[in-house]
Design a protein around this motif. Structure first.
Motif: not given
Length: 119
Positions: A38-39, A105-106, A108
């Motif tokens: 992530r990310y 997730g946020s 992405h």
């Protein structure tokens, strides 16, 4: 490092002796290991040559991730803790954006990688 150098010399000797065809050696291409978490993709920039096979080795560290290059119709995905590979041959030059193809997730939408293809 020494083992890689020796194996490279052995391959070169086999090619020069005609035991391994040049085409088979060229198909081996370049292998690039990419870690997804992530990310972020590490490395975030890769450079390859047009017409030479490339194998992307994607390892997902934390959740499921994927990597897609729309311009080359190439996609690979890996579940958490897995490593997956995809091989392709770039047929055009330029800079292309690879994106995470599995919602993670946020952040992405900001998970991208630059692929530079040169002559």
């Amino acid at each position: 490092m020494l083992l890689k150098r020796i194996s490279g010399y052995v391959l070169l000797a086999l090619i020069l002796c005609g035991i391994v065809p040049r085409r088979a050696a060229a198909q081996a291409g370049k292998k690039i290991e990419i870690v997804a978490k992530r990310y972020d993709f590490t490395p975030g920039d890769i450079t390859v040559k047009k017409g030479e096979p490339v194998t992307i080795v994607l390892t997902s560290k934390d959740v499921d991730h994927g990597l897609k290059f729309k311009d080359f119709n190439v996609s690979v995905s890996a579940k958490k803790g897995e490593t997956k590979e995809v091989t392709f041959t770039p047929d055009k030059t330029g800079t292309f954006v690879g994106q995470c193809s599995v919602f993670c997730g946020s952040g992405h939408g900001s998970m991208k990688l630059s692929l530079h293809v040169t002559d």
